[in-house]
Design a protein around this motif. Structure first.
Motif, mmCIF file in Angstrom:
data_model
loop_
_atom_site.group_PDB
_atom_site.id
_atom_site.type_symbol
_atom_site.label_atom_id
_atom_site.label_comp_id
_atom_site.label_asym_id
_atom_site.label_seq_id
_atom_site.Cartn_x
_atom_site.Cartn_y
_atom_site.Cartn_z
ATOM 1 N N HIS A 1 0.838 -1.212 0.000
ATOM 2 C CA HIS A 1 0.000 0.000 0.000
ATOM 3 C C HIS A 1 0.867 1.255 0.000
ATOM 4 O O HIS A 1 0.591 2.219 -0.712
ATOM 5 N N GLU B 1 -8.313 -0.525 1.019
ATOM 6 C CA GLU B 1 -7.968 0.386 -0.077
ATOM 7 C C GLU B 1 -7.261 -0.358 -1.202
ATOM 8 O O GLU B 1 -7.471 -0.049 -2.379
ATOM 9 N N VAL C 1 -9.354 5.266 -6.201
ATOM 10 C CA VAL C 1 -9.848 4.882 -4.883
ATOM 11 C C VAL C 1 -10.050 6.141 -4.046
ATOM 12 O O VAL C 1 -9.117 6.899 -3.811
ATOM 13 N N VAL D 1 -13.599 4.287 1.321
ATOM 14 C CA VAL D 1 -13.372 2.880 1.622
ATOM 15 C C VAL D 1 -14.666 2.252 2.106
ATOM 16 O O VAL D 1 -15.310 2.752 3.025
#
Lengths: 259, 149
Positions: free
Chosen positions: A192, A241, A254, A257
């Motif tokens: 991430h 995410e 994105v 969430v």
């Protein structure tokens, strides 16, 4: 509040409360023991002491054979993650007075990784998953100066830069306990960190790696990892995410969430 | 009993590319079907147990009356398929998480698949071939709302 005064009245520091605490440590020596066993230690400790101090006291004054990892002892190096009263914590960041000291405190090695001795586990599988997500900047451009980034772009992945690779999250994950092949929260957090970095160009490679049977879809959102993280990283949110980025095919799309 | 972890030290090998990513679509299916099921299940429970005479209204005639209406036929078909596949996929997930023995896991997965297919076929058959007053029934065995010939 007793602060130092101009007159210099000698105000001694307030007495630190002292108490007796029972530590029950899960011991294992592969040369001697067939199975791990629990051993009790009664210790005289102070209100300012942490679990790590209690372990030091055992090692230095009671039983020198007790083995555990620790390096900086201040919550930065991530060496002393262990299971304290059933929860994954850093021993150096857990004050004894914050635990219920009227009862014994159970200390054992983190779960899901091969036990080597006492509180030490083999971390190799954990770092293998970490390496597999390619946790380094992938960029084709070779600028003369630094790669520029706006404050908002930096903020996007700020939370996941805090990881100290202590394995508290991965070894608190019930899926990882039963399936050692699962990448685990820590590897996904470190993926991430680069997937959402505006300077990085390898997002698609990492998303493909995590869009796998042993990737993000194994996450059951039990939030054990978020509870375990000593750096307060919202691990489950980061995993969500990454899921969203895979579904949308692009991390830039994105925004919110869903979980 | 000690827990043994199956070869966790094996280094990462790129996954075999399958045309359909079942894990991804399975995950997505659970979320989408879950949203539909909230409406379908609570609607079903309200109509059957609360509305009108409540639970006392349920008998053979009540079910026959509902399935005479295409609206409830579609409703119950959706409920059957979405709920059964949702449940079966959940069982598949739990099996993948906790069944260590590869042979045992295969057997359990096959059993889940077989029972789901059988239940889906039987359920769909009942919904679409249901006839409360079959033409060649034995006299006297039909409910009293059927037309007397």
């Amino acid at each position: 509040m007793s602060t130092a005064t101009l007159e210099g009245t000698s105000s001694a520091a307030p007495e630190v409360p002292s108490f007796t605490v029972t530590l029950i440590v899960r011991r294992y020596d592969p040369d001697v023991d067939a199975e791990p066993y629990w051993q009790d230690f009664d210790l005289q400790m102070y209100g300012t002491d942490r679990v790590l101090d209690a372990l030091h006291k055992i090692k230095w004054e009671v039983d020198g054979s007790l083995s555990f990892r620790r390096s900086c002892a201040h919550g930065v190096c991530g060496s002393d993650a262990m299971r304290i009263n059933g929860r994954n914590r850093l021993a150096c960041k857990t004050l004894l007075k914050d635990l219920d000291i009227s009862k014994p405190i159970y200390v054992e090695a983190i779960k899901g990784l091969p036990l080597e001795k006492d509180l030490i586990v083999n971390m190799d599988p954990f770092f293998e998953s970490f390496k597999a997500v390619q946790p380094f900047l992938i960029a084709s451009s070779k600028p003369d100066k630094e790669r520029l980034q706006s404050v908002a772009q930096r903020e996007r992945f700020d939370d996941t830069t805090k990881c100290i690779l202590c394995a508290a999250c991965t070894s608190s994950c019930p899926v990882f306990w039963t399936d050692g092949q699962y990448f685990g929260p820590a590897a996904i957090v470190n993926a991430h960190r680069f997937i959402f970095d505006s300077r990085d160009e390898g997002a698609q490679v990492r998303l493909d790696i995590l869009n796998d049977k042993e990737g993000v879809w194994r996450c059951r959102t039990t939030f054990n990892c978020t509870d375990a993280c000593p750096r307060g990283i919202e691990v489950t949110k980061a995993i969500s995410e990454v899921k969203q980025a895979i579904l949308k095919g692009n991390p830039n799309k994105v925004d919110i969430v869903l979980g | 009993m000690t827990t043994t972890i199956p070869a966790p030290r094996t280094s990462y090998t790129p996954p075999k590319r399958r045309r359909v990513n079942w894990e991804k679509w399975g995950w997505l299916y659970m979320r989408v079907s879950g949203l539909f099921l909230v409406v379908l299940i609570f609607g079903h429970l309200f109509v059957n147990l609360v509305a009108g005479n409540g639970v006392r209204a349920i008998d053979f005639a009540f079910v026959a009356g509902k399935w005479a209406d295409p609206f409830w036929v579609v409703w119950d078909t959706l409920l059957l398929w979405l709920a059964l596949i949702h449940g079966a996929n959940g069982m598949r997930t739990i099996t993948n998480d906790y069944a260590h023995n590869p042979l045992l896991r295969r057997l359990i997965l096959l059993a889940i698949l077989a029972s789901t297919v059988v239940l889906l076929v039987l359920g769909t058959l009942v919904i679409y071939t249901f006839d409360p007053c079959p033409a060649n029934a034995v006299a006297g065995s039909l409910p009293d709302f059927c037309p007397v010939k």
